[in-house]
Motif scaffolding. Structure first.
Motif, PDB file in Angstrom:
ATOM      1  N   GLN A  98     -19.466  25.128 -30.162  1.00 45.06           N
ATOM      2  CA  GLN A  98     -18.129  24.734 -30.605  1.00 45.06           C
ATOM      3  C   GLN A  98     -17.164  24.689 -29.419  1.00 45.06           C
ATOM      4  OE1 GLN A  98     -17.148  27.550 -33.623  1.00 45.06           O
ATOM      5  NE2 GLN A  98     -18.290  26.462 -35.237  1.00 45.06           N
ATOM      6  N   ALA A  99     -17.304  25.622 -28.498  1.00 44.80           N
ATOM      7  CA  ALA A  99     -16.425  25.653 -27.329  1.00 44.80           C
ATOM      8  C   ALA A  99     -16.639  24.425 -26.456  1.00 44.80           C
ATOM      9  CB  ALA A  99     -16.662  26.929 -26.523  1.00 44.80           C
ATOM     10  N   LEU A 100     -17.873  23.933 -26.401  1.00 44.27           N
ATOM     11  CA  LEU A 100     -18.165  22.761 -25.578  1.00 44.27           C
ATOM     12  C   LEU A 100     -17.574  21.473 -26.161  1.00 44.27           C
ATOM     13  CD1 LEU A 100     -21.880  23.443 -24.572  1.00 44.27           C
ATOM     14  CD2 LEU A 100     -19.858  23.606 -23.127  1.00 44.27           C
ATOM     15  N   GLN A 101     -17.156  21.510 -27.426  1.00 41.44           N
ATOM     16  CA  GLN A 101     -16.539  20.337 -28.048  1.00 41.44           C
ATOM     17  C   GLN A 101     -15.147  20.090 -27.462  1.00 41.44           C
ATOM     18  OE1 GLN A 101     -18.225  18.389 -30.123  1.00 41.44           O
ATOM     19  NE2 GLN A 101     -19.968  19.798 -30.127  1.00 41.44           N
ATOM     20  N   ALA A 102     -14.484  21.151 -27.045  1.00 42.13           N
ATOM     21  CA  ALA A 102     -13.132  21.047 -26.493  1.00 42.13           C
ATOM     22  C   ALA A 102     -13.202  21.210 -24.973  1.00 42.13           C
ATOM     23  CB  ALA A 102     -12.250  22.142 -27.095  1.00 42.13           C
ATOM     24  N   PRO A 103     -12.162  20.794 -24.271  1.00 44.58           N
ATOM     25  CA  PRO A 103     -12.165  21.005 -22.813  1.00 44.58           C
ATOM     26  C   PRO A 103     -12.104  22.496 -22.488  1.00 44.58           C
ATOM     27  CG  PRO A 103     -10.140  19.914 -23.517  1.00 44.58           C
ATOM     28  CD  PRO A 103     -10.998  20.059 -24.727  1.00 44.58           C
ATOM     29  N   PRO A 104     -12.588  22.886 -21.327  1.00 45.58           N
ATOM     30  CA  PRO A 104     -12.527  24.302 -20.956  1.00 45.58           C
ATOM     31  C   PRO A 104     -11.093  24.779 -20.784  1.00 45.58           C
ATOM     32  CG  PRO A 104     -13.430  22.975 -19.161  1.00 45.58           C
ATOM     33  CD  PRO A 104     -13.244  22.072 -20.326  1.00 45.58           C
ATOM     34  N   SER A 105     -10.905  26.087 -20.762  1.00 43.57           N
ATOM     35  CA  SER A 105      -9.554  26.663 -20.732  1.00 43.57           C
ATOM     36  C   SER A 105      -8.777  26.280 -19.475  1.00 43.57           C
ATOM     37  CB  SER A 105      -9.631  28.190 -20.827  1.00 43.57           C
ATOM     38  OG  SER A 105     -10.414  28.688 -19.755  1.00 43.57           O
ATOM     39  N   ASP A 106      -9.477  26.049 -18.373  1.00 43.19           N
ATOM     40  CA  ASP A 106      -8.771  25.670 -17.142  1.00 43.19           C
ATOM     41  C   ASP A 106      -8.642  24.159 -16.994  1.00 43.19           C
ATOM     42  OD1 ASP A 106     -11.381  24.992 -16.624  1.00 43.19           O
ATOM     43  OD2 ASP A 106     -11.446  25.912 -14.641  1.00 43.19           O
ATOM     44  N   GLY A 107      -8.996  23.424 -18.028  1.00 44.79           N
ATOM     45  CA  GLY A 107      -8.929  21.968 -17.973  1.00 44.79           C
ATOM     46  C   GLY A 107     -10.157  21.401 -17.296  1.00 44.79           C
ATOM     47  N   GLY A 108     -10.178  20.129 -17.074  1.00 44.78           N
ATOM     48  CA  GLY A 108     -11.328  19.500 -16.421  1.00 44.78           C
ATOM     49  C   GLY A 108     -12.486  19.329 -17.375  1.00 44.78           C
ATOM     50  N   LEU A 109     -13.666  19.396 -16.829  1.00 41.33           N
ATOM     51  CA  LEU A 109     -14.882  19.207 -17.606  1.00 41.33           C
ATOM     52  C   LEU A 109     -15.755  20.449 -17.516  1.00 41.33           C
ATOM     53  CD1 LEU A 109     -15.649  15.591 -16.375  1.00 41.33           C
ATOM     54  CD2 LEU A 109     -14.705  16.242 -18.586  1.00 41.33           C
ATOM     55  N   TRP A 110     -16.665  20.604 -18.492  1.00 39.32           N
ATOM     56  CA  TRP A 110     -17.572  21.735 -18.487  1.00 39.32           C
ATOM     57  C   TRP A 110     -18.590  21.574 -17.369  1.00 39.32           C
ATOM     58  CZ3 TRP A 110     -16.944  26.162 -20.914  1.00 39.32           C
ATOM     59  CH2 TRP A 110     -16.118  26.209 -22.038  1.00 39.32           C
ATOM     60  N   SER A 111     -18.798  22.633 -16.622  1.00 33.85           N
ATOM     61  CA  SER A 111     -19.826  22.665 -15.589  1.00 33.85           C
ATOM     62  C   SER A 111     -20.716  23.874 -15.859  1.00 33.85           C
ATOM     63  CB  SER A 111     -19.197  22.773 -14.201  1.00 33.85           C
ATOM     64  OG  SER A 111     -18.562  24.030 -14.060  1.00 33.85           O
ATOM     65  N   SER A 112     -21.810  23.954 -15.147  1.00 30.08           N
ATOM     66  CA  SER A 112     -22.701  25.093 -15.338  1.00 30.08           C
ATOM     67  C   SER A 112     -21.995  26.400 -14.969  1.00 30.08           C
ATOM     68  CB  SER A 112     -23.978  24.919 -14.532  1.00 30.08           C
ATOM     69  OG  SER A 112     -23.685  24.702 -13.175  1.00 30.08           O
ATOM     70  N   ARG A 113     -21.160  26.371 -13.945  1.00 32.11           N
ATOM     71  CA  ARG A 113     -20.419  27.568 -13.550  1.00 32.11           C
ATOM     72  C   ARG A 113     -19.455  27.992 -14.655  1.00 32.11           C
ATOM     73  NH1 ARG A 113     -21.654  31.396 -11.063  1.00 32.11           N
ATOM     74  NH2 ARG A 113     -21.005  32.324 -12.967  1.00 32.11           N
ATOM     75  N   LYS A 114     -18.756  27.023 -15.264  1.00 38.54           N
ATOM     76  CA  LYS A 114     -17.803  27.343 -16.330  1.00 38.54           C
ATOM     77  C   LYS A 114     -18.519  27.883 -17.563  1.00 38.54           C
ATOM     78  CE  LYS A 114     -14.294  24.067 -14.837  1.00 38.54           C
ATOM     79  NZ  LYS A 114     -13.536  22.855 -15.161  1.00 38.54           N
ATOM     80  N   VAL A 115     -19.685  27.334 -17.890  1.00 30.87           N
ATOM     81  CA  VAL A 115     -20.459  27.839 -19.025  1.00 30.87           C
ATOM     82  C   VAL A 115     -20.940  29.255 -18.729  1.00 30.87           C
ATOM     83  CG1 VAL A 115     -22.557  27.511 -20.403  1.00 30.87           C
ATOM     84  CG2 VAL A 115     -21.132  25.549 -19.824  1.00 30.87           C
ATOM     85  N   ALA A 116     -21.399  29.500 -17.499  1.00 26.38           N
ATOM     86  CA  ALA A 116     -21.854  30.842 -17.120  1.00 26.38           C
ATOM     87  C   ALA A 116     -20.703  31.845 -17.210  1.00 26.38           C
ATOM     88  CB  ALA A 116     -22.437  30.813 -15.712  1.00 26.38           C
ATOM     89  N   ASP A 117     -19.510  31.446 -16.787  1.00 24.20           N
ATOM     90  CA  ASP A 117     -18.352  32.335 -16.895  1.00 24.20           C
ATOM     91  C   ASP A 117     -18.000  32.608 -18.355  1.00 24.20           C
ATOM     92  OD1 ASP A 117     -18.206  32.450 -14.139  1.00 24.20           O
ATOM     93  OD2 ASP A 117     -16.618  30.937 -13.981  1.00 24.20           O
ATOM     94  N   TRP A 118     -18.101  31.586 -19.198  1.00 28.34           N
ATOM     95  CA  TRP A 118     -17.847  31.748 -20.628  1.00 28.34           C
ATOM     96  C   TRP A 118     -18.839  32.751 -21.221  1.00 28.34           C
ATOM     97  CZ3 TRP A 118     -20.298  31.406 -25.240  1.00 28.34           C
ATOM     98  CH2 TRP A 118     -19.518  31.294 -26.386  1.00 28.34           C
ATOM     99  N   ILE A 119     -20.115  32.621 -20.850  1.00 28.16           N
ATOM    100  CA  ILE A 119     -21.157  33.534 -21.348  1.00 28.16           C
ATOM    101  C   ILE A 119     -20.865  34.962 -20.877  1.00 28.16           C
ATOM    102  CG2 ILE A 119     -23.608  34.131 -21.170  1.00 28.16           C
ATOM    103  CD1 ILE A 119     -24.189  31.111 -21.028  1.00 28.16           C
ATOM    104  N   ALA A 120     -20.458  35.114 -19.635  1.00 26.56           N
ATOM    105  CA  ALA A 120     -20.158  36.449 -19.103  1.00 26.56           C
ATOM    106  C   ALA A 120     -19.014  37.097 -19.878  1.00 26.56           C
ATOM    107  CB  ALA A 120     -19.820  36.354 -17.625  1.00 26.56           C
TER     108      ALA A 120
END
Length: 169
Positions: A98-120
């Motif tokens: 569900q989180a990947l449906q919206a842009p990440p909190s810092d804007g831009g696009l989802w990257s592997s680093r941003k997904v890893a930070d979300w998981i952490a």
């Protein structure tokens, strides 16, 4: 010329061949193949080269087989692997989807680093490697998103005029 090592009669040549043909683990398969070739009176050097092993390692396998028997052929590394455990349970995985449906909190696009930070953040871990973020993007059938590059001197009006006057493809 190489050196022929004799095998202790733990198994016959036919039984060694059967073990070689039935082996599923690649490490064990090579070892059984080596022993079968040596039981056929191959030189150790030639048998090792045929199965893709180092000469000294091949000799060690033969000596260990002669000392310990068939139990020495098993892949001992296989039993020491840590069990793989998912970082996210099913509910957290759906939350990530569900989180990947919206842009990440810092804007831009989802990257592997941003997904890893979300998981952490969700799991309370101090760090999650970017590779694990990429793994979850792949599991959720997402691709790594990055914006299309634009040249700094690009002229949008000239590009639009070019598209209008270009023949259809």
């Amino acid at each position: 010329m190489g050196r022929i090592l004799e095998l202790v009669d733990h198994l016959s040549s036919e039984e060694l061949q059967q073990h070689y043909r039935r082996a599923t683990d690649p490490v064990e398969l090579r070892r059984w193949h080596l022993l079968w070739l040596i039981s056929q009176h191959w030189y150790v050097k030639d048998a090792a080269a045929t199965v893709g092993l180092n000469y000294d390692y091949a000799r060690a396998i033969v000596h260990r087989y002669n000392r310990e028997g068939t139990t020495s052929i098993s892949n001992r590394r296989r039993g020491h692997q840590r069990p793989r455990r998912a970082l996210l349970n099913q509910a957290q995985r759906q939350e990530l989807e569900q989180a990947l449906q919206a842009p990440p909190s810092d804007g831009g696009l989802w990257s592997s680093r941003k997904v890893a930070d979300w998981i952490a953040r969700r799991t309370g871990r101090s760090e999650v490697r970017a590779q694990r973020g990429w793994d979850y993007l792949q599991r959720l059938e997402r691709s790594l998103q990055s914006p299309r590059p634009q040249h700094v001197q690009a002229d949008p009006e000239a590009q639009a005029a070019f598209k209008e006057t270009s023949p259809p493809v």
